[in-house]
Design an enzyme around this catalytic site. Structure first.
Site: not given
Ligand code: FBP
Length: 553
Positions: A83, A147, A178, A204-205, A207
């Site tokens: 993400g 992803r 991951d 990175k994230t 979250d």
């Molecule tokens: P990452 O863990 O890859 O940084 O992504 C986090 C996130 O933003 C979450 O908060 C959310 O649930 C998810 O990605 C959404 O994923 P997508 O962009 O595939 O809809």
């Protein structure tokens, strides 16, 4: 098709000139100093056996050096994984400037749309001209993200073909837990086959759940929380002006509730649910709903028929009964994938109900159609339920509404209840990075270049002490194996980086818990306003409340 030239907003133009700050140690010649040898956070024997070439390496601290070593030109690859998170472009800019400082003929290649680009041999060279277009901007659009899970030797071998062709000897993977786990597996594989390619990860994230004793925060968390807090504050002010709505606001964060907690600390809403607490207290969905309805009722008794409720998007998976249901569903859907897909959509719910064990079947049957459906849809490539697609804020507000209607009949509730719903997630992931993220990310990228120069592999770039002024930040590298433990994934025990959930004994949660009862009844909203990029340092450079509380500042 990726455009290199863009029309720029006034802010983008002004922001392009911002020179991110670096730790003092990185501003001249740098040496890599080895610290103590390390071991994994748990399951040491198992992790060592799986990573014989990269396990146990020492922590690295980057320090100023008096002698400038000559380095040959470096050819480096970079991947954005998962993400989006504000600051990704600055990691790349820092990496670029770092390898150019080591040798002006160094070259940087970006793989397109995530790890898949490496396997599919899709890349672009990131020249100074390209990099300059993206300095201090949000988004991952310089090369895109994806992803695709990089985990099979065939993928590693395919990737190696293009790395060899481009004479790339180091690959930087910018990703969450991951993706960094996979970076470590790749580092181990390339070391084992003597491929001559180092692999470095970057945390990175948005979250905020890729952190531990060594990595104090993941980039993007700061900016994303500030963006969400700005709009939550605006909603609170609207709410306190009209005094007629309860706003249910779902916030991103697939598992951990760090975002919800940080936004609560920044905006002081009437209710904020923390998934980790729900799990620890073994609460049912009905108990969570009762908790919120009680606050609505208490405020109504004081004449306030309005309020704000923050809900972390991962909540569903933390309610113990739901967790058991999802675990059985995961297992069931893997085993009966083909059969399930053959069944007509309209009959899938009844089919699942007939197959699950009694408790899970009853719970599944009680869920609203949309939620039940989402739980049976495809998982993301890492096996996660796509919680961002579940409308938890509506589910909860609907249930609160029903409870209040019942309480009305029973003469317990005499107020009014009208709800509005919001989901803040994607809005914050590509915002222009705050000064904190702009500086932190640039420093992470620059650190990665130093780790490459020092010949390291299987490390994550780290920049610590970030509540202090940037000159005092401490840059270095942490062996990724150090952060690993064994966990059950897709029915198999696998080595993975331990996810950091909200610590209920940690200072941020304690600060929230100490104030939430007052916030519930009083209207103590805080209005943080938009991120400021220019102005006094106490406004522009402030780190998150979470980090400040964790570091006791
Ligand atoms: P990452 O863990 O890859 O940084 O992504 C986090 C996130 O933003 C979450 O908060 C959310 O649930 C998810 O990605 C959404 O994923 P997508 O962009 O595939 O809809």
């Amino acid at each position: 098709m990726i455009r290199t030239e863009m029309t720029k907003s006034a802010l983008q133009t002004a922001r392009a000139a911002y020179q991110p700050k670096l730790p003092a140690a990185l501003t001249g010649a740098v040496k890599a100093v080895e610290g103590a040898y390390t071991q994994s956070v748990a399951d040491q024997q198992e992790i060592r056996a799986r990573f014989p070439h990269t396990y146990g390496t020492p922590v690295i601290t980057l320090e100023k050096s008096n002698e400038k070593k000559s380095t040959p030109p470096l050819h480096v690859g970079v991947i954005l994984s998962g993400g989006q998170a504000p600051g990704g472009h600055n990691v790349i800019a820092g990496l670029f400037d770092g390898i150019k400082a080591l040798h002006p003929d160094s070259r940087l290649y970006g793989f397109i749309l995530g790890p898949g680009g490496l396997v599919a041999h899709q890349y672009r060279e990131l020249t100074a001209e390209v990099i300059d277009e993206y300095r201090n901007t949000g988004g991952f659009d310089i090369i895109g993200s994806g992803r695709t899970k990089l985990e099979k030797p065939e993928q590693f071998d395919k990737g190696l073909e293009i790395l060899k062709q481009l004479h790339v000897t180091a690959l930087v993977i910018i990703g969450g837990d991951d993706s960094n786990t996979n970076a470590c597996v790749l580092a181990e594989y390339y070391k084992q086959i003597n491929a001559g390619v180092q692999v470095i990860g970057c945390p990175k994230t948005i979250d905020g759940d890729l952190k531990n004793e060594q990595i104090e925060t993941s980039f993007g968390f700061d900016t994303a929380c500030k963006v969400y807090s700005e709009v939550i504050g605006n909603i609170e002010r609207d709410c306190n002006s009209a005094r007629k709505y309860w706003h249910f606001i779902k916030l991103m964060g697939r598992s951990a509730s760090h975002i919800a907690l940080e936004c609560a600390l920044q905006t002081q809403p009437n209710v904020c649910i923390i998934s980790e607490e729900v799990e620890a207290r073994n609460l049912s969905l009905d108990e969570v709903v009762t908790q919120i309805a009680t606050v609505v009722n208490q405020r109504a008794l004081g004449g306030d028929n309005f309020g704000t409720v923050l809900i972390p998007e991962g909540l569903i998976e933390f309610i113990p009964a739901m967790k058991r249901l999802i675990a059985e569903l995961n297992d069931f859907l893997v085993k009966h994938d083909a059969e399930f897909k053959m069944i007509r959509k309209s009959e899938q719910r009844a089919y699942v109900i007939s197959k699950l064990t009694k408790d899970n079947s009853d719970l599944f049957a009680s869920l609203p159609e949309s939620v039940a459906r989402q739980l049976t849809l495809d998982r993301d490539p890492h096996g996660n339920v796509q919680v961002s697609l579940i409308e938890t804020e509506k589910l909860i507000s609907e249930m609160v509404g029903k409870k209040l209607a019942k309480w009305k009949e029973e003469k317990i509730f005499q107020g009014k209840f009208a709800a509005q719903h919001h989901f803040f997630g994607y809005e914050g992931r590509c915002a222009a990075p705050s000064n904190y993220d702009a500086d932190y990310c640039y420093s992470l990228g620059y650190t990665a270049s130093c780790l490459i120069a020092a010949g390291k592999t299987g490390y994550m770039a780290s920049v610590a002490h970030t509540t202090a002024p940037a000159e005092q930040w401490i840059a270095g590298g942490i062996p990724i194996t150090m952060m690993m433990n064994m966990e059950l994934r897709d029915g198999e025990m696998k080595p993975v980086i331990q996810k950091a959930l909200v610590d209920l004994n940690g200072a941020p949660f304690k600060a929230f818990a100490a104030q939430r009862d007052a916030w519930a009844l009083e209207t103590s909203y805080l209005y943080p306003g938009p991120i400021q990029y220019f102005g006094p340092s106490q406004v522009c450079d402030m780190p998150t409340r979470t980090l400040q509380l964790e570091q006791g500042v």
